[in-house]
Enzyme design. Structure first.
Site, PDB file in Angstrom:
ATOM      1  N   ASN A   9       0.863  -1.185   0.000  1.00 40.61           N
ATOM      2  CA  ASN A   9       0.000   0.000   0.000  1.00 40.61           C
ATOM      3  C   ASN A   9       0.899   1.235   0.000  1.00 40.61           C
ATOM      4  OD1 ASN A   9      -1.780   2.065   0.573  1.00 40.61           O
ATOM      5  ND2 ASN A   9      -2.120   1.451   2.711  1.00 40.61           N
ATOM      6  N   LYS A  11       0.055   4.241  -0.186  1.00 42.04           N
ATOM      7  CA  LYS A  11      -0.612   5.403   0.435  1.00 42.04           C
ATOM      8  C   LYS A  11      -0.501   6.633  -0.486  1.00 42.04           C
ATOM      9  CE  LYS A  11       0.544   3.427   4.865  1.00 42.04           C
ATOM     10  NZ  LYS A  11       0.362   3.552   6.306  1.00 42.04           N
ATOM     11  N   HIS A  94      -9.197   0.751   5.574  1.00 44.20           N
ATOM     12  CA  HIS A  94      -7.851   0.971   6.129  1.00 44.20           C
ATOM     13  C   HIS A  94      -7.950   1.883   7.358  1.00 44.20           C
ATOM     14  CE1 HIS A  94      -3.722   2.335   6.576  1.00 44.20           C
ATOM     15  NE2 HIS A  94      -3.393   1.217   5.948  1.00 44.20           N
ATOM     16  N   GLU A  96      -6.311   4.326   8.320  1.00 45.49           N
ATOM     17  CA  GLU A  96      -6.214   5.769   8.077  1.00 45.49           C
ATOM     18  C   GLU A  96      -7.546   6.333   7.579  1.00 45.49           C
ATOM     19  OE1 GLU A  96      -2.715   5.363   5.697  1.00 45.49           O
ATOM     20  OE2 GLU A  96      -1.630   4.813   7.517  1.00 45.49           O
ATOM     21  N   GLU A 166      -4.690  -5.399  11.050  1.00 42.17           N
ATOM     22  CA  GLU A 166      -3.668  -4.356  11.177  1.00 42.17           C
ATOM     23  C   GLU A 166      -3.905  -3.574  12.465  1.00 42.17           C
ATOM     24  OE1 GLU A 166      -1.927  -3.137   7.157  1.00 42.17           O
ATOM     25  OE2 GLU A 166      -3.730  -1.963   7.430  1.00 42.17           O
ATOM     26  N   GLY A 172       2.888   2.112  10.628  1.00 36.47           N
ATOM     27  CA  GLY A 172       3.767   3.258  10.428  1.00 36.47           C
ATOM     28  C   GLY A 172       4.605   3.631  11.635  1.00 36.47           C
ATOM     29  N   SER A 212       4.032  -2.334  10.199  1.00 33.11           N
ATOM     30  CA  SER A 212       5.493  -2.319  10.308  1.00 33.11           C
ATOM     31  C   SER A 212       6.151  -3.638   9.895  1.00 33.11           C
ATOM     32  CB  SER A 212       5.915  -1.909  11.725  1.00 33.11           C
ATOM     33  OG  SER A 212       5.467  -0.586  12.002  1.00 33.11           O
TER      34      SER A 212
HETATM   35  C1  PEP Z   1      -0.462  -0.030   6.119  1.00 35.46           C
HETATM   36  O1  PEP Z   1      -0.509   1.130   5.733  1.00 35.46           O
HETATM   37  O2  PEP Z   1      -1.382  -0.798   5.846  1.00 35.46           O
HETATM   38  C2  PEP Z   1       0.692  -0.447   6.902  1.00 35.46           C
HETATM   39  C3  PEP Z   1       0.670  -1.644   7.428  1.00 35.46           C
HETATM   40  O3  PEP Z   1       1.709   0.451   7.035  1.00 35.46           O
HETATM   41  P1  PEP Z   1       3.198   0.144   7.618  1.00 35.46           P
HETATM   42  O4  PEP Z   1       3.672  -1.121   6.966  1.00 35.46           O
HETATM   43  O5  PEP Z   1       3.992   1.325   7.234  1.00 35.46           O
HETATM   44  O6  PEP Z   1       3.043  -0.032   9.081  1.00 35.46           O
END
Ligand code: PEP
Length: 254
Positions: A9, A11, A94, A96, A166, A172, A212
């Site tokens: 992703n 973003k 998601h 966000e 997640e 992040g 992460s």
């Molecule tokens: C995500 O945006 O779905 C995500 C898991 O981000 P990151 O890997 O940066 O934690």
């Protein structure tokens, strides 16, 4: 056996040049891993150039969001039908979008319906905040998210759904969930689908972990029995890192 799925992703990152360079770098590094489903999820405007950069490979393109309606006077929105021309997957829910944009479980359920109506597959994101986890409410929150998005769907619909667990506190932050915690929650997600549908549907469902994930922790996370892939944010912007995650997935099946 469930096929691993590793999705990146991007973003709201990358310029056009960065996006096409990244796609070209990924083409070189991951096009040989057909045992793993690989999905690149760039920002909307880069979907076509990224698609062109990986043309002729079996790497999929996805979208990060969609609207509920197929077409109409919805300025600024993009429908799942429009995206279906180029995208095999659409992310819905998601964190966000839940927490920064304010999407509710009801809106997310409508978006799941939209994707299923239009044809692509859904990557449904669920996960608790740190506050919810610390209050001992992680399972209740994830359960509400899964049930609200999936209750009442058909078993055939579930063929086209991937769930990404997640935890918001891991996205992040550079701090992934421990492999044991990630496994426990991914197994919990599968058990919810078992309750809602059947043992067969739950056994076929692919559950990704996201938060992460990087080359250095992907092997341990992906070796857990209920983790069938990764949804990757930051590390998906680095071709070497993303390729290392794909290799970790491939190592599980070879
Ligand atoms: C995500 O945006 O779905 C995500 C898991 O981000 P990151 O890997 O940066 O934690």
């Amino acid at each position: 056996m469930r096929r691993y799925i590793v999705a990146g992703n991007w973003k709201m990152h990358t310029t056009l040049t960065e996006a096409t360079d990244l796609a070209t770098g990924l083409r070189e590094r991951i096009s040989g891993y057909s045992d793993i489903e690989r999905v690149l999820i760039p920002p909307y405007p880069w979907i076509l150039p990224v698609r062109d950069a990986i043309a002729g490979t079996d790497i999929h393109i996805g979208a990060q969001n969609c609207y509920t309606e197929p077409s109409g006077a919805f300025t600024g929105e993009v429908s799942a039908e429009m995206l279906s021309a180029h995208c095999s997957y659409i992310i819905v829910g998601h964190s966000e979008r839940r927490h920064t944009i304010g999407e509710t479980n009801d809106l997310i359920a409508s978006k799941v319906s939209a994707v299923l109506r239009a044809g692509p597959r859904v990557i449904l994101c669920v996960g608790e905040t740190l506050e919810e986890r610390e209050a001992g409410r992680a399972e209740r929150v994830v359960s509400e998210q899964v049930k609200s998005a999936l209750a009442g769907r058909s078993e055939q619909d579930l063929d086209r759904v991937v769930i990404a667990y997640e935890p918001v506190w891991a996205i992040g932050t550079g701090v992934a969930a421990s492999a044991a915690d990630a496994q426990e929650m991914c197994a919990f997600v599968r058990s919810l689908v078992d309750d809602l549908f059947s043992n067969y549907v739950a056994g076929s469902l692919r559950v990704q972990y996201g938060g992460s994930v990087k080359g250095s922790n992907s092997e341990e996370l992906l070796s857990q029995p209920d983790i069938d892939g990764a949804l990757v944010g930051g590390a998906s912007l680095d071709a070497d890192e993303f390729a290392a995650i794909v290799r970790s997935a491939s190592a599980q099946v070879n």
